[in-house]
Design a protein around this motif. Structure first.
Motif, PDB file in Angstrom:
ATOM      1  N   ASP A  99       0.901  -1.165   0.091  1.00 25.90           N
ATOM      2  CA  ASP A  99      -0.185   0.163   0.102  1.00 25.90           C
ATOM      3  C   ASP A  99       0.781   1.372   0.049  1.00 25.90           C
ATOM      4  O   ASP A  99       0.538   2.343   0.342  1.00 25.90           O
ATOM      5  CB  ASP A  99      -0.803  -0.030   1.136  1.00 25.90           C
ATOM      6  CG  ASP A  99      -2.087  -1.076   1.159  1.00 25.90           C
ATOM      7  OD1 ASP A  99      -2.473  -1.264   0.008  1.00 25.90           O
ATOM      8  OD2 ASP A  99      -2.449  -1.685   2.214  1.00 25.90           O
ATOM      9  N   THR A 100       2.277   0.963   0.103  1.00 27.91           N
ATOM     10  CA  THR A 100       3.242   2.233  -0.199  1.00 27.91           C
ATOM     11  C   THR A 100       2.867   3.393  -1.214  1.00 27.91           C
ATOM     12  O   THR A 100       2.429   2.961  -2.342  1.00 27.91           O
ATOM     13  CB  THR A 100       4.519   1.789  -0.447  1.00 27.91           C
ATOM     14  OG1 THR A 100       4.937   0.839   0.694  1.00 27.91           O
ATOM     15  CG2 THR A 100       5.436   3.027  -0.399  1.00 27.91           C
ATOM     16  N   TYR A 101       2.338   4.490  -0.988  1.00 27.25           N
ATOM     17  CA  TYR A 101       2.104   5.647  -1.680  1.00 27.25           C
ATOM     18  C   TYR A 101       3.574   5.903  -2.562  1.00 27.25           C
ATOM     19  O   TYR A 101       4.411   6.224  -2.238  1.00 27.25           O
ATOM     20  CB  TYR A 101       1.624   6.939  -1.164  1.00 27.25           C
ATOM     21  CG  TYR A 101       1.133   7.818  -2.279  1.00 27.25           C
ATOM     22  CD1 TYR A 101       0.025   7.981  -2.777  1.00 27.25           C
ATOM     23  CD2 TYR A 101       2.197   8.863  -2.366  1.00 27.25           C
ATOM     24  CE1 TYR A 101      -0.339   8.924  -3.914  1.00 27.25           C
ATOM     25  CE2 TYR A 101       1.776   9.917  -3.578  1.00 27.25           C
ATOM     26  CZ  TYR A 101       0.634   9.853  -4.006  1.00 27.25           C
ATOM     27  OH  TYR A 101       0.052  10.700  -4.914  1.00 27.25           O
ATOM     28  N   VAL A 102       3.341   6.090  -4.093  1.00 29.35           N
ATOM     29  CA  VAL A 102       4.520   6.688  -4.939  1.00 29.35           C
ATOM     30  C   VAL A 102       3.912   7.195  -6.050  1.00 29.35           C
ATOM     31  O   VAL A 102       2.707   7.109  -6.408  1.00 29.35           O
ATOM     32  CB  VAL A 102       5.081   5.322  -5.492  1.00 29.35           C
ATOM     33  CG1 VAL A 102       5.925   4.600  -4.285  1.00 29.35           C
ATOM     34  CG2 VAL A 102       4.234   4.420  -6.124  1.00 29.35           C
ATOM     35  N   VAL A 103       4.548   8.116  -6.778  1.00 27.58           N
ATOM     36  CA  VAL A 103       4.397   8.456  -8.045  1.00 27.58           C
ATOM     37  C   VAL A 103       5.178   7.933  -9.059  1.00 27.58           C
ATOM     38  O   VAL A 103       6.527   7.771  -8.891  1.00 27.58           O
ATOM     39  CB  VAL A 103       4.615  10.029  -7.990  1.00 27.58           C
ATOM     40  CG1 VAL A 103       4.136  10.513  -9.499  1.00 27.58           C
ATOM     41  CG2 VAL A 103       3.750  10.660  -6.963  1.00 27.58           C
ATOM     42  N   ALA A 104       4.718   6.988  -9.779  1.00 30.65           N
ATOM     43  CA  ALA A 104       5.330   6.268 -10.718  1.00 30.65           C
ATOM     44  C   ALA A 104       5.794   6.984 -11.839  1.00 30.65           C
ATOM     45  O   ALA A 104       5.477   7.978 -12.193  1.00 30.65           O
ATOM     46  CB  ALA A 104       4.440   4.994 -11.340  1.00 30.65           C
ATOM     47  N   PRO A 105       6.847   6.442 -12.713  1.00 28.96           N
ATOM     48  CA  PRO A 105       7.369   7.170 -13.878  1.00 28.96           C
ATOM     49  C   PRO A 105       6.207   7.560 -14.962  1.00 28.96           C
ATOM     50  O   PRO A 105       6.666   8.378 -16.000  1.00 28.96           O
ATOM     51  CB  PRO A 105       8.224   6.134 -14.270  1.00 28.96           C
ATOM     52  CG  PRO A 105       8.817   5.274 -13.297  1.00 28.96           C
ATOM     53  CD  PRO A 105       7.842   5.169 -12.500  1.00 28.96           C
ATOM     54  N   ASP A 106       5.260   6.786 -15.021  1.00 30.95           N
ATOM     55  CA  ASP A 106       4.144   6.874 -15.967  1.00 30.95           C
ATOM     56  C   ASP A 106       3.367   8.395 -15.260  1.00 30.95           C
ATOM     57  O   ASP A 106       2.274   8.568 -16.012  1.00 30.95           O
ATOM     58  CB  ASP A 106       3.315   5.815 -16.188  1.00 30.95           C
ATOM     59  CG  ASP A 106       2.328   5.187 -14.687  1.00 30.95           C
ATOM     60  OD1 ASP A 106       2.708   5.916 -13.677  1.00 30.95           O
ATOM     61  OD2 ASP A 106       1.806   4.250 -14.942  1.00 30.95           O
ATOM     62  N   GLY A 107       3.676   8.694 -14.090  1.00 28.74           N
ATOM     63  CA  GLY A 107       3.136  10.052 -13.883  1.00 28.74           C
ATOM     64  C   GLY A 107       1.684   9.767 -12.913  1.00 28.74           C
ATOM     65  O   GLY A 107       1.145  10.530 -12.513  1.00 28.74           O
ATOM     66  N   VAL A 108       1.478   8.662 -12.825  1.00 28.87           N
ATOM     67  CA  VAL A 108       0.162   8.258 -11.748  1.00 28.87           C
ATOM     68  C   VAL A 108       0.528   7.973 -10.310  1.00 28.87           C
ATOM     69  O   VAL A 108       1.573   7.321 -10.022  1.00 28.87           O
ATOM     70  CB  VAL A 108      -0.546   6.883 -12.340  1.00 28.87           C
ATOM     71  CG1 VAL A 108      -1.635   6.623 -11.335  1.00 28.87           C
ATOM     72  CG2 VAL A 108      -0.705   6.972 -13.758  1.00 28.87           C
ATOM     73  N   GLY A 109       0.154   8.615  -9.404  1.00 36.25           N
ATOM     74  CA  GLY A 109       0.248   8.668  -7.884  1.00 36.25           C
ATOM     75  C   GLY A 109      -0.654   7.476  -7.322  1.00 36.25           C
ATOM     76  O   GLY A 109      -1.908   7.600  -8.040  1.00 36.25           O
TER      77      GLY A 109
END
Length: 425
Positions: A99-109
């Motif tokens: 469930d870790t919150y991240v902003v991925a390289p595709d721009g989706v958080g």
């Protein structure tokens, strides 16, 4: 004497033949030259690298309208970074809560397990590499049937629970009933061991309605953090069980099961080279921990928010081999139980010079003749032992239930306090 030499030679030849048959089978009928390189030069199979980082992903289950499992567009149920130090023959694992919150390289958080359903292992890998400045060399995606079949192929494994675990999901076909303590479990039980998150809070009546259970008997094994710790424990247990004498004789058959259940870009010779290089002790003594942080709700959804500074230090230490980062990471409390003035502050100063972060010094509630060092997680055992040896303390203990908000707790007894005063430190 000549007869003894001939018997020994025959034994060696038989042993070499057995090793060749077993190892060549695991390595995919490799040539004798390849097998020699696997045993003698395992780093040749990793471009001369001394450290290899592997992303391990466990697929989550989806279920259709009939309750049948499928994994299309599945999220990542387990995310673990395994770092293999080929030079030191050591292994470490860092679990990433799903469930870790991240902003991925595709721009989706969003939750990190969602990157796997959107972009597969490649997007998950890129997200972790960008988040932590880490190079991931290989990946292994574990099928939903892997745990059961691999553990059964090994004949079962030893695990230890800190509390009873009871959960029933008739729709998902998951039934978990494990007692507290050390136990030998089969494949189906191992699935429950790594999937358990909470106890049942309701039951279904004969009409399919939810009926609350009262009172609810909760378990200390509940929650995602304990779940990741059990996953790490199972990895260690599988490694230890795989190298027992009876399983070494069945290595080829076990390897076939593993390769059917795991999708990986590691070749058979590479996997064998890792096993040869690390051996039973390297994988069995796996250092493991979970990225530190805190869970909470945002917009009605649950997220795990990383402690960025400590998480980065943990990655730098266990996955990049930065020992200084490991010392900075450890939170140390020092207590004076000797009733001799100034020894806690003096000890904190000595530890600070070694790069440790002492966050608290105080007087212990009770006096003690003997000094001791206590650590809370297995990942900090090496650092706790280093502190123990540096200070010359005899007692070292693990206490995961310690209420202290520290990773290592140092209690200065009269024995060490007197030595420090006598030496002027």
């Amino acid at each position: 004497m000549r007869i003894v030499r001939w018997v020994l030679l025959l034994a060696v030849l038989v042993g070499v033949g057995w090793v060749y048959k077993t190892v060549s089978g695991v390595a995919g009928n490799a040539s004798p030259a390849t097998l020699f390189r696997i045993v003698q030069q395992p780093r040749d199979f990793f471009l001369g690298k001394e450290r290899v980082n592997v992303l391990i992903v466990g697929k989550d289950y989806n279920r259709d309208a009939r309750g049948m499992p499928y994994t299309k567009n599945a999220r990542a149920d387990t995310i673990m970074l395994l770092s293999l130090d080929l030079a030191k023959r050591q292994a470490a694992a860092v679990s990433v809560p799903r469930d870790t919150y991240v902003v991925a390289p595709d721009g989706v958080g969003g939750k990190i397990n969602g990157t796997f359903s959107r972009g597969g292992v490649e997007l998950l890998k890129q997200t972790l590499e960008r988040t932590f400045g880490l190079e991931i060399d290989h990946h292994a995606v574990i099928k939903d049937t892997a745990i059961k079949n691999i553990v059964d192929a090994l004949g079962g494994v030893w695990v230890e629970t800190i509390d009873e675990m009871h959960y029933d999901d008739n729709w998902g076909g998951l039934h978990i009933h494990l007692p507290k303590g050390r136990q030998f479990i089969n494949g189906e039980q191992a699935v429950g061991f790594v999937r358990f998150r909470e106890v049942n809070t309701y039951k279904l009546d004969r009409w399919g309605n939810r009926v609350p259970i009262y009172p609810v008997k909760h378990s200390k094994e509940e929650g995602d953090i304990r779940r990741t710790e059990r996953q790490q424990q199972l990895v260690r247990s599988i490694a230890q069980q795989a190298t027992t004498p009876q399983n070494l004789l069945r290595l080829e058959a076990i390897a076939d099961v593993v390769f059917r259940e795991v999708e990986t870009d590691l070749s058979r010779p590479q996997i064998l080279a890792l096993g040869v290089r690390l051996g039973r002790s390297g994988l069995g003594d796996l250092q493991s921990t979970t990225l530190p942080g805190q869970g909470g709700y945002f917009g009605g959804a649950y997220y795990y928010n990383l402690d960025r500074e400590r998480s980065q230090a943990l990655v730098d230490w266990l996955l990049k081999g930065d020992e200084a980062a490991g010392r900075r990471l450890v939170r140390v409390n020092v207590y004076n139980a000797s009733r001799l003035g100034g020894v806690a502050r003096a000890t904190a100063g000595r530890l600070g010079q070694q790069g440790y972060r002492v966050q608290r010094t105080d007087t212990a509630r009770e006096a003690s003749e003997v000094s001791r060092v206590v650590y809370k997680q297995a990942a900090f055992e090496a650092r706790a032992r280093e502190i123990q040896q540096f200070l010359g303390i005899a007692e070292l203990h693990k206490d995961p239930d310690s209420p202290e908000e520290a990773d290592v707790i140092v209690t200065i007894g009269k024995d060490l306090g007197q030595r420090m005063l006598a030496s002027g430190r």
